[in-house]
Design an enzyme around this catalytic site. Structure first.
Site, short mmCIF file in Angstrom:
data_model
loop_
_atom_site.label_atom_id
_atom_site.label_comp_id
_atom_site.label_asym_id
_atom_site.label_seq_id
_atom_site.Cartn_x
_atom_site.Cartn_y
_atom_site.Cartn_z
N TYR A 151 93.91 -35.68 27.90
CA TYR A 151 92.47 -35.94 27.75
C TYR A 151 92.22 -37.34 27.18
O TYR A 151 91.34 -38.07 27.64
CB TYR A 151 91.90 -34.86 26.83
CG TYR A 151 90.41 -34.87 26.63
CD1 TYR A 151 89.54 -34.34 27.57
CD2 TYR A 151 89.85 -35.37 25.44
CE1 TYR A 151 88.17 -34.30 27.35
CE2 TYR A 151 88.49 -35.33 25.21
CZ TYR A 151 87.65 -34.81 26.17
OH TYR A 151 86.28 -34.78 25.94
N LYS A 155 90.15 -40.26 28.98
CA LYS A 155 88.93 -40.82 28.37
C LYS A 155 89.06 -42.32 28.11
O LYS A 155 88.07 -43.06 28.16
CB LYS A 155 88.59 -40.06 27.08
CG LYS A 155 88.14 -38.62 27.33
CD LYS A 155 87.03 -38.53 28.36
CE LYS A 155 86.23 -37.25 28.31
NZ LYS A 155 85.22 -37.16 29.39
N1 LIG Z 1 81.68 -31.47 23.30
C1 LIG Z 1 82.24 -32.52 22.73
O1 LIG Z 1 82.47 -32.56 21.50
C2 LIG Z 1 82.61 -33.73 23.56
C3 LIG Z 1 83.11 -34.84 22.89
C4 LIG Z 1 83.46 -35.97 23.62
C5 LIG Z 1 83.32 -35.98 24.99
N2 LIG Z 1 82.85 -34.88 25.64
C6 LIG Z 1 82.74 -34.96 27.11
O2 LIG Z 1 81.41 -34.69 27.49
C7 LIG Z 1 81.40 -34.05 28.76
C8 LIG Z 1 80.63 -32.74 28.67
O3 LIG Z 1 81.22 -31.93 27.68
P1 LIG Z 1 80.64 -30.51 27.22
O4 LIG Z 1 81.05 -30.35 25.80
O5 LIG Z 1 79.21 -30.40 27.60
O6 LIG Z 1 81.57 -29.53 28.09
P2 LIG Z 1 81.32 -28.10 28.72
O7 LIG Z 1 82.66 -27.51 28.93
O8 LIG Z 1 80.30 -27.33 27.95
O9 LIG Z 1 80.66 -28.46 30.14
C9 LIG Z 1 81.41 -29.12 31.15
C10 LIG Z 1 80.80 -28.78 32.50
O10 LIG Z 1 81.58 -29.47 33.50
C11 LIG Z 1 81.77 -28.57 34.60
N3 LIG Z 1 82.94 -28.94 35.38
C12 LIG Z 1 84.24 -28.82 35.01
N4 LIG Z 1 85.04 -29.21 36.02
C13 LIG Z 1 84.23 -29.59 37.04
C14 LIG Z 1 84.47 -30.08 38.34
N5 LIG Z 1 85.72 -30.26 38.79
N6 LIG Z 1 83.41 -30.38 39.13
C15 LIG Z 1 82.15 -30.18 38.68
N7 LIG Z 1 81.86 -29.72 37.45
C16 LIG Z 1 82.89 -29.42 36.64
C17 LIG Z 1 81.91 -27.20 33.93
O11 LIG Z 1 81.70 -26.13 34.86
C18 LIG Z 1 80.88 -27.27 32.81
O12 LIG Z 1 79.61 -26.80 33.23
C19 LIG Z 1 82.87 -33.89 29.17
O13 LIG Z 1 83.26 -34.96 29.99
C20 LIG Z 1 83.58 -33.95 27.84
O14 LIG Z 1 84.92 -34.34 27.99
C21 LIG Z 1 82.49 -33.75 24.96
#
Ligand SMILES: NC(=O)c1ccc[n+]([C@@H]2O[C@H](COP(=O)([O-])OP(=O)(O)OC[C@H]3O[C@@H](n4cnc5c(N)ncnc54)[C@H](O)[C@@H]3O)[C@@H](O)[C@H]2O)c1
Length: 250
Positions: A151, A155
């Protein structure tokens, strides 16, 4: 933004859903993309209830044919996509010695290949319109994080992609920027708490103890930043990574 269409991937829930709603409030018509069209219904209904326009599309962002079909459908049904938020993401955390080939490949496919395929598919519309906004979701994990060799690599890679898109597309009025969130309360962080055997409350408390503003991030914190990057007035902000983490450190 009333004449513009945005695509948000992974927008069925979490940060993507909040971003789709926020961009709709800003006046964008929003294509809500996630793995399965049904999953997107809640986000689309919320946007429509607020008077906005949205369309649910099921597509796997790591699949070239599905990406092409999804972007073609957006262009045909909503108009040329001129903003893209590459938000779809998955975790396959494991210490290096336990990380499988598929843990590695899946994370690269969704985050890196997904953002590449989506950006390549939408750029033609943006270049033609001489206006575009690409926002990639990085993470504080880009700076390194135990148990996240896959990851954190993806990123950090997204930051490189962002800067290169900024250089290649800038002359066409298209900007590319990245948001690197810290701890945000979503299903993703809930799943991490479960994996490490902690209640979400305890997991969240431990994270907050390291956050200067003294609270967990909310999906709306990230949506607001995406809104800034997508704004007409942000046209001179290009190739930047903004850490949205409640403090200066990961
Ligand atoms: N939550 C955190 O603390 C955090 C921190 C840093 C970065 N992020 C990044 O932010 C973004 C959103 O995170 P989140 O916490 O809302 O995650 P989440 O898991 O709640 O939502 C992710 C969404 O992406 C969809 N998804 C996964 N694989 C897919 C694919 N191949 N095609 C289409 N859709 C797909 C999932 O079905 C889900 O609805 C991600 O890229 C994550 O890495 C999150």
């Amino acid at each position: 933004m009333s004449d513009k269409t945005a695509i948000v991937t992974g927008a069925a829930r979490g940060i993507g859903a909040a971003t789709a709603k926020r961009l709709a409030e800003d006046g964008f018509t929003v294509a809500v993309i996630d793995l399965d069209e049904q999953q997107c219904a809640e986000t689309v209904s919320a946007i429509q209830a607020g008077g906005g326009k949205a369309l649910a599309i099921g597509a796997d962002v790591s699949d070239s044919e599905q990406v092409t079909a999804a972007v073609d459908r957006v262009a045909a049904e909503l108009g040329a996509p001129l903003a893209l938020v590459n938000n779809a993401g998955v975790l396959r955390d494991n210490m290096l010695f336990k990380m499988s080939d598929s843990d590695w490949d899946t994370v690269m496919q969704v985050h890196l290949r997904g953002a590449f395929l989506m950006s390549r598919a939408v750029q033609q519309h943006m270049v033609e319109a001489k206006w575009g906004r690409i926002v990639n979701l990085s993470s504080t994990s880009a700076l390194g994080n135990r148990g996240q060799a896959n990851y954190s690599t993806a990123k950090a890679g997204l930051q490189g992609l962002t800067k290169t898109l900024a250089i290649e597309l800038g002359k066409f009025g298209v900007t590319a920027n990245a948001i690197a969130p810290g701890f945000i309360a979503t299903d993703m962080t809930k799943a991490t708490a479960e994996r490490v055997g902690m209640s979400f409350e305890d997991f969240s408390k431990a994270a907050v103890s390291q956050i200067p503003v003294g609270r967990p991030g909310a999906p709306e914190d990230i949506a607001n930043t995406a809104s800034f990057f997508c704004d007409e007035r942000s046209g001179f902000v290009n190739g930047q990574v903004i850490y949205v983490a409640g403090g200066p450190k990961a």
